[in-house]
Design a protein around this motif. Sequence first.
Motif, PDB file in Angstrom:
ATOM      1  N   GLY A  52       0.814  -1.211   0.000  1.00 28.61           N
ATOM      2  CA  GLY A  52       0.000   0.000   0.000  1.00 28.61           C
ATOM      3  C   GLY A  52       0.843   1.255   0.000  1.00 28.61           C
ATOM      4  O   GLY A  52       0.553   2.216  -0.726  1.00 28.61           O
ATOM      5  N   PHE A  53       1.893   1.263   0.796  1.00 28.29           N
ATOM      6  CA  PHE A  53       2.799   2.414   0.841  1.00 28.29           C
ATOM      7  C   PHE A  53       3.476   2.631  -0.507  1.00 28.29           C
ATOM      8  O   PHE A  53       3.555   3.759  -1.002  1.00 28.29           O
ATOM      9  CB  PHE A  53       3.836   2.201   1.939  1.00 28.29           C
ATOM     10  CG  PHE A  53       4.825   3.313   2.064  1.00 28.29           C
ATOM     11  CD1 PHE A  53       4.454   4.529   2.618  1.00 28.29           C
ATOM     12  CD2 PHE A  53       6.133   3.151   1.641  1.00 28.29           C
ATOM     13  CE1 PHE A  53       5.364   5.563   2.745  1.00 28.29           C
ATOM     14  CE2 PHE A  53       7.048   4.179   1.756  1.00 28.29           C
ATOM     15  CZ  PHE A  53       6.658   5.390   2.305  1.00 28.29           C
ATOM     16  N   VAL A  54       3.946   1.559  -1.115  1.00 29.45           N
ATOM     17  CA  VAL A  54       4.603   1.664  -2.424  1.00 29.45           C
ATOM     18  C   VAL A  54       3.620   2.149  -3.484  1.00 29.45           C
ATOM     19  O   VAL A  54       3.980   2.957  -4.358  1.00 29.45           O
ATOM     20  CB  VAL A  54       5.250   0.313  -2.817  1.00 29.45           C
ATOM     21  CG1 VAL A  54       5.671   0.291  -4.270  1.00 29.45           C
ATOM     22  CG2 VAL A  54       6.443   0.021  -1.917  1.00 29.45           C
ATOM     23  N   LEU A  55       2.367   1.684  -3.422  1.00 30.26           N
ATOM     24  CA  LEU A  55       1.367   2.143  -4.387  1.00 30.26           C
ATOM     25  C   LEU A  55       1.081   3.632  -4.235  1.00 30.26           C
ATOM     26  O   LEU A  55       0.904   4.348  -5.233  1.00 30.26           O
ATOM     27  CB  LEU A  55       0.083   1.337  -4.246  1.00 30.26           C
ATOM     28  CG  LEU A  55       0.133  -0.106  -4.736  1.00 30.26           C
ATOM     29  CD1 LEU A  55      -1.172  -0.826  -4.429  1.00 30.26           C
ATOM     30  CD2 LEU A  55       0.445  -0.146  -6.219  1.00 30.26           C
ATOM     31  N   ILE A  56       1.048   4.115  -3.006  1.00 30.68           N
ATOM     32  CA  ILE A  56       0.826   5.544  -2.785  1.00 30.68           C
ATOM     33  C   ILE A  56       1.973   6.363  -3.384  1.00 30.68           C
ATOM     34  O   ILE A  56       1.751   7.328  -4.121  1.00 30.68           O
ATOM     35  CB  ILE A  56       0.677   5.849  -1.281  1.00 30.68           C
ATOM     36  CG1 ILE A  56      -0.649   5.305  -0.770  1.00 30.68           C
ATOM     37  CG2 ILE A  56       0.774   7.345  -1.012  1.00 30.68           C
ATOM     38  CD1 ILE A  56      -0.763   5.333   0.738  1.00 30.68           C
ATOM     39  N   LEU A  57       3.199   5.971  -3.072  1.00 33.52           N
ATOM     40  CA  LEU A  57       4.342   6.713  -3.616  1.00 33.52           C
ATOM     41  C   LEU A  57       4.454   6.550  -5.125  1.00 33.52           C
ATOM     42  O   LEU A  57       4.819   7.494  -5.827  1.00 33.52           O
ATOM     43  CB  LEU A  57       5.631   6.272  -2.930  1.00 33.52           C
ATOM     44  CG  LEU A  57       5.758   6.676  -1.468  1.00 33.52           C
ATOM     45  CD1 LEU A  57       7.096   6.217  -0.913  1.00 33.52           C
ATOM     46  CD2 LEU A  57       5.608   8.176  -1.305  1.00 33.52           C
ATOM     47  N   GLY A  58       4.132   5.357  -5.629  1.00 30.86           N
ATOM     48  CA  GLY A  58       4.147   5.155  -7.080  1.00 30.86           C
ATOM     49  C   GLY A  58       3.089   5.986  -7.777  1.00 30.86           C
ATOM     50  O   GLY A  58       3.324   6.525  -8.861  1.00 30.86           O
ATOM     51  N   GLY A  59       1.923   6.113  -7.150  1.00 26.77           N
ATOM     52  CA  GLY A  59       0.868   6.948  -7.724  1.00 26.77           C
ATOM     53  C   GLY A  59       1.265   8.413  -7.771  1.00 26.77           C
ATOM     54  O   GLY A  59       0.977   9.121  -8.742  1.00 26.77           O
ATOM     55  N   LEU A  60       1.927   8.877  -6.720  1.00 24.07           N
ATOM     56  CA  LEU A  60       2.385  10.261  -6.711  1.00 24.07           C
ATOM     57  C   LEU A  60       3.454  10.490  -7.783  1.00 24.07           C
ATOM     58  O   LEU A  60       3.420  11.493  -8.501  1.00 24.07           O
ATOM     59  CB  LEU A  60       2.940  10.626  -5.335  1.00 24.07           C
ATOM     60  CG  LEU A  60       3.371  12.068  -5.160  1.00 24.07           C
ATOM     61  CD1 LEU A  60       2.167  12.995  -5.257  1.00 24.07           C
ATOM     62  CD2 LEU A  60       4.065  12.243  -3.831  1.00 24.07           C
ATOM     63  N   THR A  61       4.368   9.548  -7.896  1.00 25.17           N
ATOM     64  CA  THR A  61       5.394   9.654  -8.928  1.00 25.17           C
ATOM     65  C   THR A  61       4.763   9.637 -10.320  1.00 25.17           C
ATOM     66  O   THR A  61       5.148  10.413 -11.202  1.00 25.17           O
ATOM     67  CB  THR A  61       6.397   8.496  -8.804  1.00 25.17           C
ATOM     68  OG1 THR A  61       6.950   8.508  -7.492  1.00 25.17           O
ATOM     69  CG2 THR A  61       7.508   8.606  -9.814  1.00 25.17           C
ATOM     70  N   LEU A  62       3.788   8.757 -10.504  1.00 24.16           N
ATOM     71  CA  LEU A  62       3.093   8.682 -11.798  1.00 24.16           C
ATOM     72  C   LEU A  62       2.348   9.982 -12.094  1.00 24.16           C
ATOM     73  O   LEU A  62       2.333  10.441 -13.243  1.00 24.16           O
ATOM     74  CB  LEU A  62       2.127   7.495 -11.784  1.00 24.16           C
ATOM     75  CG  LEU A  62       1.502   7.110 -13.112  1.00 24.16           C
ATOM     76  CD1 LEU A  62       2.581   6.677 -14.094  1.00 24.16           C
ATOM     77  CD2 LEU A  62       0.498   5.991 -12.903  1.00 24.16           C
ATOM     78  N   PHE A  64       3.236  12.974 -11.199  1.00 21.85           N
ATOM     79  CA  PHE A  64       4.217  13.975 -11.632  1.00 21.85           C
ATOM     80  C   PHE A  64       4.784  13.662 -13.011  1.00 21.85           C
ATOM     81  O   PHE A  64       5.160  14.578 -13.745  1.00 21.85           O
ATOM     82  CB  PHE A  64       5.348  14.114 -10.614  1.00 21.85           C
ATOM     83  CG  PHE A  64       4.953  14.896  -9.403  1.00 21.85           C
ATOM     84  CD1 PHE A  64       4.583  16.223  -9.502  1.00 21.85           C
ATOM     85  CD2 PHE A  64       4.929  14.303  -8.158  1.00 21.85           C
ATOM     86  CE1 PHE A  64       4.210  16.952  -8.391  1.00 21.85           C
ATOM     87  CE2 PHE A  64       4.557  15.011  -7.036  1.00 21.85           C
ATOM     88  CZ  PHE A  64       4.189  16.337  -7.153  1.00 21.85           C
ATOM     89  N   LEU A  65       4.856  12.371 -13.362  1.00 22.74           N
ATOM     90  CA  LEU A  65       5.329  12.023 -14.704  1.00 22.74           C
ATOM     91  C   LEU A  65       4.289  12.346 -15.766  1.00 22.74           C
ATOM     92  O   LEU A  65       4.626  12.816 -16.854  1.00 22.74           O
ATOM     93  CB  LEU A  65       5.690  10.540 -14.770  1.00 22.74           C
ATOM     94  CG  LEU A  65       6.987  10.126 -14.088  1.00 22.74           C
ATOM     95  CD1 LEU A  65       7.162   8.610 -14.148  1.00 22.74           C
ATOM     96  CD2 LEU A  65       8.168  10.817 -14.743  1.00 22.74           C
ATOM     97  N   LEU A  66       3.025  12.068 -15.462  1.00 22.86           N
ATOM     98  CA  LEU A  66       1.973  12.304 -16.446  1.00 22.86           C
ATOM     99  C   LEU A  66       1.588  13.772 -16.560  1.00 22.86           C
ATOM    100  O   LEU A  66       1.094  14.201 -17.596  1.00 22.86           O
ATOM    101  CB  LEU A  66       0.738  11.461 -16.105  1.00 22.86           C
ATOM    102  CG  LEU A  66       0.930   9.951 -16.208  1.00 22.86           C
ATOM    103  CD1 LEU A  66      -0.332   9.226 -15.773  1.00 22.86           C
ATOM    104  CD2 LEU A  66       1.320   9.552 -17.619  1.00 22.86           C
ATOM    105  N   ALA A  67       1.768  14.520 -15.482  1.00 23.42           N
ATOM    106  CA  ALA A  67       1.431  15.943 -15.486  1.00 23.42           C
ATOM    107  C   ALA A  67       2.629  16.738 -14.971  1.00 23.42           C
ATOM    108  O   ALA A  67       2.683  17.121 -13.800  1.00 23.42           O
ATOM    109  CB  ALA A  67       0.209  16.202 -14.617  1.00 23.42           C
ATOM    110  N   PRO A  68       3.634  16.960 -15.835  1.00 21.61           N
ATOM    111  CA  PRO A  68       4.843  17.636 -15.377  1.00 21.61           C
ATOM    112  C   PRO A  68       4.591  19.079 -14.919  1.00 21.61           C
ATOM    113  O   PRO A  68       5.399  19.648 -14.189  1.00 21.61           O
ATOM    114  CB  PRO A  68       5.782  17.594 -16.579  1.00 21.61           C
ATOM    115  CG  PRO A  68       4.958  17.209 -17.743  1.00 21.61           C
ATOM    116  CD  PRO A  68       3.712  16.579 -17.236  1.00 21.61           C
ATOM    117  N   GLY A  69       3.469  19.646 -15.267  1.00 21.57           N
ATOM    118  CA  GLY A  69       3.158  21.003 -14.852  1.00 21.57           C
ATOM    119  C   GLY A  69       2.845  21.114 -13.361  1.00 21.57           C
ATOM    120  O   GLY A  69       2.830  22.212 -12.805  1.00 21.57           O
ATOM    121  N   LEU A  70       2.607  19.991 -12.693  1.00 20.92           N
ATOM    122  CA  LEU A  70       2.331  20.028 -11.250  1.00 20.92           C
ATOM    123  C   LEU A  70       3.520  20.562 -10.457  1.00 20.92           C
ATOM    124  O   LEU A  70       3.340  21.138  -9.392  1.00 20.92           O
ATOM    125  CB  LEU A  70       1.969  18.630 -10.738  1.00 20.92           C
ATOM    126  CG  LEU A  70       0.588  18.106 -11.071  1.00 20.92           C
ATOM    127  CD1 LEU A  70       0.421  16.684 -10.566  1.00 20.92           C
ATOM    128  CD2 LEU A  70      -0.478  19.000 -10.465  1.00 20.92           C
TER     129      LEU A  70
END
Length: 121
Positions: A52-62, A64-70
Amino acid sequence: MTAPDEVTGRQVTGPALTGTPPPVKGNLDVDTVYVRSLVRSQLRLAVACAIGFVLILGGLTLAFLLAPGLGTLTFAGFPVSWLMLGFGVNPLVIVIGAIYVRSAGRNETGYLSLSDRDGPT
């Protein structure tokens, strides 16, 4: 000058711990089965929380990758990335920790109720 025992404490002698239990001969007793079951359930819980922790951090990383304007957006003078970490990820990590502690306690309570069912030995 001090003697080595005064600096490091007394020497403990006894059998060395190897980290692996000796092989069990014959049938397993009930307590051994209960302890192994508790260890397996605690391991499953820890792995589930870690995933669950890895999925949360992976989702946040994803995100930022999909929306670099963030990374360049600001809200109330703060970067959105900081706000996502502070008010998005950190509370979720605290919730995962609380779930882990509550579930681990429930596992141990279940083990104690099973191991004490025959009364004290």
